[in-house]
Enzyme design. Structure first.
Site, PDB file in Angstrom:
ATOM      1  N   GLY A  54       0.809  -1.211   0.000  1.00 15.29           N
ATOM      2  CA  GLY A  54       0.000   0.000   0.000  1.00 15.29           C
ATOM      3  C   GLY A  54       0.841   1.259   0.000  1.00 15.29           C
ATOM      4  O   GLY A  54       0.310   2.357   0.123  1.00 15.29           O
ATOM      5  N   GLY A  82       4.888  -0.833  -5.480  1.00 13.40           N
ATOM      6  CA  GLY A  82       4.740  -2.154  -6.089  1.00 13.40           C
ATOM      7  C   GLY A  82       5.144  -3.280  -5.160  1.00 13.40           C
ATOM      8  O   GLY A  82       5.635  -4.327  -5.605  1.00 13.40           O
ATOM      9  N   ASP A  91       4.247  -3.718 -12.382  1.00 12.55           N
ATOM     10  CA  ASP A  91       5.030  -4.000 -11.180  1.00 12.55           C
ATOM     11  C   ASP A  91       5.806  -5.306 -11.275  1.00 12.55           C
ATOM     12  O   ASP A  91       6.964  -5.388 -10.840  1.00 12.55           O
ATOM     13  CB  ASP A  91       4.119  -4.034  -9.953  1.00 12.55           C
TER      14      ASP A  91
END
Length: 341
Positions: free
Chosen positions: A110, A114, A160
Site C-alpha cells: 500500500g 509495487g 510492477d
C-alpha cells in the site's frame, strides 16, 4: 535446503494506469519506471514434517497447513498460498511440497512502490531456484502477474511484476492480449547521479488500499468516461516524452513531465489525491520542488519530488512539518535474483 531471493521495489515515473488491461487492450499502454534499493525478500526452507508454513515477518503473520496440492487462499497470506498453489500445479506435477516460506519487505504493502507484486516475484524466483525451473525473465514476470491478477483476482496492472523482475530504468509497452515488451533504457551515469541528487522521497504515513482506485479506473475506462480516458491518454504521452527527456539527459523536462503526469493522473479518479496529499504537494513546491507526484495508484503511500539539489534541504525541512518519513534511495540496475545458502 535453504534458498533465498529478493526483488526490488520501483518508483512509477510516468504512465501508471495505462498498464491496466482494461486500457492497454484497447489503446496500448506505456509506462516508465525505475527500481530502487528497497526490496521484497524471500527464504524457502525445505521440511520433512509434511507441513507448509508461511511467515510474513513484516506484518507478523504466520500460518501452518498440512502439506497438500492446493492450499486455501482465504486468509492474510494469500500471496504465499497463491504462489505455492500455482508452482505445485504447474511445475511439480501436483505433488505437494513440505517447506517454510518466509517473506519480508522494506516497505509496507500500500506504499505505492509495487510491494505486493515484488513479494510475489521474489517468491516465484525462490521457487525457480529451489526446483531449478527453466524460466527466463519474461516467464517469471508473466507467471507472477497471472498468480496475482488471475489466480488471486487482485486488482492491478502489469508494470510492477516486470519492473521487479527486470530491474533498472525500463520503458514498458503493454499491448493487447497481455503482450508486454520491456525496453531497458541506457542512461548516462551522470544523469543517474543527478537524478538521485534531485530526488526527494516522502512516505506520507498513510498506506492505502489501491484496489478501489484501480477498480474505479477500470470502470471508467469500460464506460468510456471522457475525463478518465483523456487522463490516461495524457499519462501515456507523458511517459513517451519523459523517456525522450531521460535519454537526452534533460532533467528539467523530466520534471515537467512528472508534473504533467500528476495533473493527468488526478483526472482518472477522485481518490488519487486527498487534502493531505494536496497540502504536502503545495508545501513542497513552495519550498522549491520543481514537480512531484504520488507513486502508484494514489491515495497515500510515497510521494516523490524532483528538486534542485541546492534546494533539497529546504524541501526536506518543509516535509518534516508533516507526520511522515523522508527516505533516501538509490537506483538499482539488477532485477530479482535467487541463491542457495
Amino acid at each position: 535446503m535453504i534458498v533465498r531471493s529478493k526483488a526490488p521495489l520501483r518508483l512509477g515515473l510516468a504512465g501508471g494506469g495505462t498498464d491496466l488491461p482494461s486500457y492497454a487492450n484497447m489503446y496500448g499502454g506505456m509506462v516508465l519506471n525505475v527500481t530502487i534499493n528497497m526490496y521484497a525478500h524471500t527464504t524457502i526452507e525445505t521440511l520433512l514434517t509434511g507441513e507448509v508454513i508461511f511467515v510474513a515477518q513484516d506484518i507478523q503473520k504466520e500460518l501452518t497447513f498440512k502439506s497438500d496440492s492446493k492450499l486455501p487462499i482465504d486468509h492474510d497470506l494469500k500471496l504465499h498460498a497463491g504462489v505455492y498453489n500455482r508452482i505445485v500445479k504447474e511445475f511439480n506435477q501436483g505433488k505437494p511440497l513440505s517447506l517454510k516460506v518466509t517473506t519480508k519487505a522494506d516497505s509496507p504493502i500500500g506504499s505505492g512502490l509495487g510491494t505486493s507484486s515484488a513479494i510475489v516475484v521474489s517468491m516465484v524466483k525462490a521457487y525457480v531456484e529451489l526446483l531449478k525451473l527453466p524460466l527466463g525473465e519474461y516467464d517469471v514476470a508473466k507467471l507472477s502477474y497471472d498468480i496475482e491478477r488471475k489466480d488471486l483476482n487482485l486488482s492491478g496492472g502489469m508494470q510492477d511484476q516486470y519492473a521487479a523482475t527486470f530491474g533498472g530504468f525500463n520503458f514498458i509497452e503493454f499491448h493487447g492480449e497481455e503482450h508486454v515488451i520491456v525496453n531497458p533504457l541506457r542512461i548516462r551515469q551522470w544523469l543517474k547521479d543527478e537524478f538521485e541528487a534531485s530526488l526527494v522521497l516522502f512516505f506520507t504515513g498513510q498506506s492505502r488500499e489501491s484496489a478501489h482506485i484501480i477498480d474505479e479506473q477500470i470502470k471508467h475506462t469500460r464506460d468510456n468516461a471522457s475525463d478518465n480516458l483523456s487522463g490516461l491518454h495524457e499519462l501515456k504521452q507523458a511517459a513517451i516524452r519523459m523517456k525522450e527527456a531521460i535519454l537526452k539527459g534533460n532533467l528539467s523536462d523530466v520534471a515537467l513531465e512528472l508534473k504533467n503526469g500528476w495533473l493527468a493522473k488526478k483526472k482518472t479518479s477522485k481518490a488519487v489525491t486527498n487534502p493531505l496529499i494536496d497540502t504536502i504537494y503545495e508545501k513542497a513546491i513552495e519550498a522549491g520542488a520543481l514537480a512531484g507526484k504520488v507513486s502508484g495508484a494514489g491515495g497515500g503511500g510515497f510521494m516523490m519530488f524532483i528538486v534542485d539539489p541546492l534546494k533539497k534541504l529546504d524541501v526536506e525541512r518543509a516535509l518534516k512539518n508533516f507526520d511522515g518519513e523522508i527516505r533516501s534511495v538509490e537506483f538499482v540496475e539488477k532485477g530479482t535474483k535467487g541463491w542457495y545458502v
